[in-house]
Scaffold this active site. Structure first.
Site, PDB file in Angstrom:
ATOM      1  N   GLU A  44      31.657 -11.295  52.547  1.00 24.86           N
ATOM      2  CA  GLU A  44      33.033 -11.652  52.907  1.00 24.86           C
ATOM      3  C   GLU A  44      33.183 -13.169  53.027  1.00 24.86           C
ATOM      4  O   GLU A  44      32.330 -13.844  53.587  1.00 24.86           O
ATOM      5  CB  GLU A  44      33.384 -10.968  54.234  1.00 24.86           C
ATOM      6  CG  GLU A  44      34.828 -11.099  54.644  1.00 24.86           C
ATOM      7  CD  GLU A  44      35.133 -10.334  55.927  1.00 24.86           C
ATOM      8  OE1 GLU A  44      36.314 -10.019  56.161  1.00 24.86           O
ATOM      9  OE2 GLU A  44      34.194 -10.038  56.697  1.00 24.86           O
ATOM     10  N   LYS A 118      42.298  -7.298  51.632  1.00 19.93           N
ATOM     11  CA  LYS A 118      41.905  -6.485  52.783  1.00 19.93           C
ATOM     12  C   LYS A 118      43.127  -5.917  53.502  1.00 19.93           C
ATOM     13  O   LYS A 118      44.042  -6.654  53.870  1.00 19.93           O
ATOM     14  CB  LYS A 118      41.075  -7.352  53.726  1.00 19.93           C
ATOM     15  CG  LYS A 118      40.491  -6.671  54.941  1.00 19.93           C
ATOM     16  CD  LYS A 118      39.593  -7.670  55.668  1.00 19.93           C
ATOM     17  CE  LYS A 118      38.918  -7.079  56.884  1.00 19.93           C
ATOM     18  NZ  LYS A 118      38.005  -8.084  57.492  1.00 19.93           N
ATOM     19  N   CYS A 155      34.942  -5.254  54.722  1.00 18.35           N
ATOM     20  CA  CYS A 155      34.504  -5.288  56.117  1.00 18.35           C
ATOM     21  C   CYS A 155      35.193  -4.228  56.979  1.00 18.35           C
ATOM     22  O   CYS A 155      34.910  -3.053  56.858  1.00 18.35           O
ATOM     23  CB  CYS A 155      34.687  -6.703  56.689  1.00 18.35           C
ATOM     24  SG  CYS A 155      33.748  -6.980  58.215  1.00 18.35           S
TER      25      CYS A 155
END
Length: 280
Positions: A44, A118, A155
């Site tokens: 990330e 994300k 994540c």
């Protein structure tokens, strides 16, 4: 497409500046290519520290356009040089006030295929991401690459099963999950959630975590990155919990069809019964 795909991932320590961080990942990518890898993914916001340990406008400096920023353009050159598909997580600036936690997907000939943003943005101690990022708004794309169908889930997304399923329904064979997570928060979940998602959705997952401590907080990133197959089994060893590491593994995509025929989870889904799950 080949049945067996040699895939790579990198878990890295922060070097202190963007240029050396990118150079280090380029070196890892070239080594992966020497080992025969055809696809590689990074952690990330790979070219920056995990600045979300603090809330400070100074850190907007790490943001850049995607695909027209310097890092993605450089990664396009790297993809062309190595002949690998490259998954490139960065801090994206779309325009003033519009920032996303993003991963660009670049094909083996250097073509920018698209990006994933994300969806699920945490705001808890050590992970103050809502200060920086808007929630993703481009869905759950799956990219047709030189190695097959590749998706990305970033994540904190991994705690939400809906996106994993959306990627499976869109045909993903391999999903990269670039992350930055530390021991005190969720380490016991790290080797539970992604293998469970691989089983539930019957595809391969590359789970990538940072490693080490950085200057902006106390988070101790514990590495232990891995590939997991559609049966929920690790492909080779899990990476170190303390050291930087390049992982290269052979993924047999024919296992996906074998498992889907054996377990038949997609056949037995009941989308007609799930309407209530998405009501506010």
């Amino acid at each position: 497409m080949p049945d067996v795909v040699r895939a790579a991932l990198v878990q890295a320590t922060w070097t202190g500046d963007t240029e050396s961080m990118i150079e280090k990942h380029e070196q890892h990518a070239r080594e992966a290519a020497r080992q025969g890898a055809k696809v590689i993914g990074f952690q990330e916001v790979f070219n920056a520290p995990y600045f979300c340990q603090v809330q400070d406008p100074e850190h907007y400096k790490w943001a850049e356009p995607v695909p027209d920023g310097p890092t993605v353009r450089r990664m396009q050159e790297l993809a062309r040089e190595t002949g690998m598909v490259v998954v490139v997580p960065v801090f994206e600036k779309e325009q003033s006030g519009f920032y996303f936690n993003t991963a660009a997907v670049i094909d083996a000939d250097g073509t920018f295929l698209g990006k994933y943003r994300k969806h699920h943005i945490p705001q808890v101690k050590g992970f103050w991401e809502k200060f920086y990022f808007k929630p993703g708004n481009v869905g759950w794309p799956v990219f047709d690459t030189a190695v097959g169908k590749v998706g990305v889930y970033i994540c904190y997304d991994r705690h939400f099963p809906e996106g994993w399923r959306a990627l499976g329904l869109a045909g993903a064979q391999l999903v990269y999950n670039p992350s930055a997570t530390h021991r005190g928060l969720s380490s016991y979940l790290w080797q539970l959630e992604q293998p469970a998602a691989a089983v539930a959705n019957e595809y391969f997952i590359a789970a990538i975590n940072r490693v080490g401590q950085e200057e902006y907080g106390d988070n101790d990133f514990y590495g232990t990155s891995y590939f997991v197959d559609p049966r929920g089994q690790f492909v080779g060893d899990v990476a170190s919990d303390k050291e930087e590491e390049l992982i290269v593994r052979d993924l047999d995509f024919s296992l996906i069809e074998e498992v889907r025929q054996q377990w038949a989870f997609y056949r037995d889904r009941r989308p007609d019964a799930y309407d209530g799950l998405v009501q506010p």
